[in-house]
Design an enzyme around this catalytic site. Structure first.
Site, PDB file in Angstrom:
ATOM      1  N   ASP A  26       0.941  -1.141  -0.101  1.00 39.13           N
ATOM      2  CA  ASP A  26      -0.235   0.162  -0.031  1.00 39.13           C
ATOM      3  C   ASP A  26       0.533   1.224  -0.344  1.00 39.13           C
ATOM      4  O   ASP A  26       1.378   1.720   0.343  1.00 39.13           O
ATOM      5  CB  ASP A  26      -1.258   0.423   1.103  1.00 39.13           C
ATOM      6  CG  ASP A  26      -2.111   1.321   0.753  1.00 39.13           C
ATOM      7  OD1 ASP A  26      -2.667   0.557   0.260  1.00 39.13           O
ATOM      8  OD2 ASP A  26      -1.892   2.334   2.165  1.00 39.13           O
ATOM      9  N   TYR A  58       3.499   9.176  -0.514  1.00 38.42           N
ATOM     10  CA  TYR A  58       5.062   9.058   0.013  1.00 38.42           C
ATOM     11  C   TYR A  58       6.497   9.113   0.009  1.00 38.42           C
ATOM     12  O   TYR A  58       7.071   8.751   0.263  1.00 38.42           O
ATOM     13  CB  TYR A  58       4.248   7.297   0.587  1.00 38.42           C
ATOM     14  CG  TYR A  58       3.297   6.943   0.969  1.00 38.42           C
ATOM     15  CD1 TYR A  58       2.568   7.822   1.892  1.00 38.42           C
ATOM     16  CD2 TYR A  58       2.460   5.766   1.087  1.00 38.42           C
ATOM     17  CE1 TYR A  58       1.059   7.672   2.445  1.00 38.42           C
ATOM     18  CE2 TYR A  58       1.380   5.617   1.748  1.00 38.42           C
ATOM     19  CZ  TYR A  58       0.795   6.288   2.672  1.00 38.42           C
ATOM     20  OH  TYR A  58      -0.547   5.899   3.125  1.00 38.42           O
ATOM     21  N   LYS A  89      -2.773   6.084  -3.947  1.00 38.10           N
ATOM     22  CA  LYS A  89      -3.324   7.259  -3.639  1.00 38.10           C
ATOM     23  C   LYS A  89      -3.378   8.397  -4.603  1.00 38.10           C
ATOM     24  O   LYS A  89      -2.252   8.945  -3.895  1.00 38.10           O
ATOM     25  CB  LYS A  89      -3.721   7.596  -2.448  1.00 38.10           C
ATOM     26  CG  LYS A  89      -4.093   6.134  -1.283  1.00 38.10           C
ATOM     27  CD  LYS A  89      -3.817   6.054   0.168  1.00 38.10           C
ATOM     28  CE  LYS A  89      -4.106   5.115   1.045  1.00 38.10           C
ATOM     29  NZ  LYS A  89      -1.879   4.086   0.489  1.00 38.10           N
ATOM     30  N   HIS A 111      -7.510   9.776  -1.321  1.00 36.15           N
ATOM     31  CA  HIS A 111      -6.067   9.768  -0.046  1.00 36.15           C
ATOM     32  C   HIS A 111      -7.317  10.251   1.781  1.00 36.15           C
ATOM     33  O   HIS A 111      -7.482   9.955   2.127  1.00 36.15           O
ATOM     34  CB  HIS A 111      -4.906  10.473  -0.221  1.00 36.15           C
ATOM     35  CG  HIS A 111      -4.143   9.618   0.832  1.00 36.15           C
ATOM     36  ND1 HIS A 111      -2.775   9.637   0.810  1.00 36.15           N
ATOM     37  CD2 HIS A 111      -4.244   9.692   2.060  1.00 36.15           C
ATOM     38  CE1 HIS A 111      -2.107   9.392   1.249  1.00 36.15           C
ATOM     39  NE2 HIS A 111      -3.409   9.132   2.413  1.00 36.15           N
ATOM     40  N   LEU A 158      -1.128  -1.216  14.377  1.00 39.78           N
ATOM     41  CA  LEU A 158      -0.212  -1.284  15.515  1.00 39.78           C
ATOM     42  C   LEU A 158      -0.257  -0.117  15.935  1.00 39.78           C
ATOM     43  O   LEU A 158       0.477  -0.013  17.140  1.00 39.78           O
ATOM     44  CB  LEU A 158       1.175  -1.646  14.655  1.00 39.78           C
ATOM     45  CG  LEU A 158       0.439  -2.561  13.908  1.00 39.78           C
ATOM     46  CD1 LEU A 158       2.828  -3.539  13.544  1.00 39.78           C
ATOM     47  CD2 LEU A 158       0.264  -4.076  14.199  1.00 39.78           C
ATOM     48  N   ARG A 163       9.115  -7.799  11.977  1.00 37.83           N
ATOM     49  CA  ARG A 163       8.160  -7.455  12.481  1.00 37.83           C
ATOM     50  C   ARG A 163       8.127  -7.504  10.752  1.00 37.83           C
ATOM     51  O   ARG A 163       6.967  -8.119  11.070  1.00 37.83           O
ATOM     52  CB  ARG A 163       9.036  -6.175  12.512  1.00 37.83           C
ATOM     53  CG  ARG A 163       9.621  -5.682  13.807  1.00 37.83           C
ATOM     54  CD  ARG A 163       8.961  -3.873  14.243  1.00 37.83           C
ATOM     55  NE  ARG A 163      10.146  -4.462  15.887  1.00 37.83           N
ATOM     56  CZ  ARG A 163      10.886  -3.082  15.907  1.00 37.83           C
ATOM     57  NH1 ARG A 163      10.111  -1.883  15.368  1.00 37.83           N
ATOM     58  NH2 ARG A 163      11.280  -3.312  17.648  1.00 37.83           N
TER      59      ARG A 163
END
Length: 273
Positions: free
Chosen positions: A44, A49, A74, A107, A189, A234
């Site tokens: 994503d 970004y 987006k 977005h 998270l 992770r």
């Protein structure tokens, strides 16, 4: 490698139920490659970004066929109108180095009703042209979704919103479910706010870390979580969530942590005009 299951969006395409988020990761290629190696097939991104090109590079370097990977981006600037949005879609495709994207979202609802509808028409046109397989929105409240429906336009396949036990946005979730709109959960998270006693208790009970408990909660609610990490270990851990389940009672305990809008840990701009 841990294979992730999929959900079918309204346009008939399969979307993997866990995606790698790459927000604020300007050097996201290592995380993307680590994710693809351990079974992720969903990334994503977004224009804002500034890492669409890196995602594209990672997909090509992975050796995995493009059609096996679900890629989202987006558009964040919609005030320029219909043609400006079409141009932005073409620029995203150029950045990625792809001839199509699996999902493209508006977005946020910033910009006003007229700009939102023009942007939505542009996304639908790009979908019809084969540049986008599916189209959707992000940070849209019920009133923004209703304005699309009132205009007689096709509803989004996806609404991506901040979603986790502390901020459950239940009114939006209920609307999306009743209209066949898949809910993607960003910031699943809670930006590492793992100190809640209930979360710690369930983590110890299941022998899983708090991030895995939160992702499992999201999956069992039928959401598509988009956990973000730049750490390869992770990244791998966040998809290793298919070997256990939370009980109904445990889900209810986490549901009871909802603090409404005050539980948001990001911008969560769902109430803009």
């Amino acid at each position: 490698m841990i294979p992730a299951s999929t959900v079918v969006v309204s346009t008939g395409f399969a979307m993997p139920v866990i995606g790698l988020g790459v927000y604020q990761n300007l050097n996201c290629k290592p995380a993307c490659l680590a994710a693809l190696r351990c079974g992720y097939r969903h990334i994503d991104s977004a224009r804002v970004y500034r890492n669409e090109a890196q995602v594209g590079e990672a997909v090509r370097e992975s050796g995995i066929p493009r059609e096996s990977i679900f890629i989202t981006s987006k558009i964040n600037k919609i005030a320029g109108g219909y043609q400006s949005c079409l141009d932005a879609i073409d620029d995203s495709l150029k950045n990625f180095g792809f001839d199509y994207l699996d999902l493209y979202l508006i977005h946020s609802a910033y910009g006003g009703r007229s700009a939102r509808l023009e942007a939505w028409k542009a996304l639908l046109a790009a979908q019809k042209a084969g540049k986008l397989k599916s189209v959707g929105v992000s940070n849209y409240n019920v009133k923004h979704l209703e304005e699309i429906r009132a205009a007689g336009l096709e509803l989004p396949s996806v609404n991506q919103i901040e979603l986790h036990p502390y901020c459950q946005q239940r009114t939006i979730v209920d609307y999306c479910r009743s209209h066949g709109i898949i809910i993607q959960a960003y910031t699943p998270l809670v930006r590492g706010e793992f100190g809640n006693p209930t979360l710690q208790e369930l983590s110890e009970k299941h022998g899983k870390n708090p991030a895995q408990i939160l992702i499992r909660w999201s999956l069992q609610h039928g959401f598509v979580p988009l956990p973000k990490s730049q750490n390869p270990d992770r990244v791998r851990s966040n998809i290793d969530v298919f070997s256990f389940e939370l009980s109904e009672e445990e889900i209810e305990k986490l549901d009871g942590l909802d603090r409404g809008k005050s539980g948001a840990v990001t911008w969560n701009p769902v109430d803009v005009d």
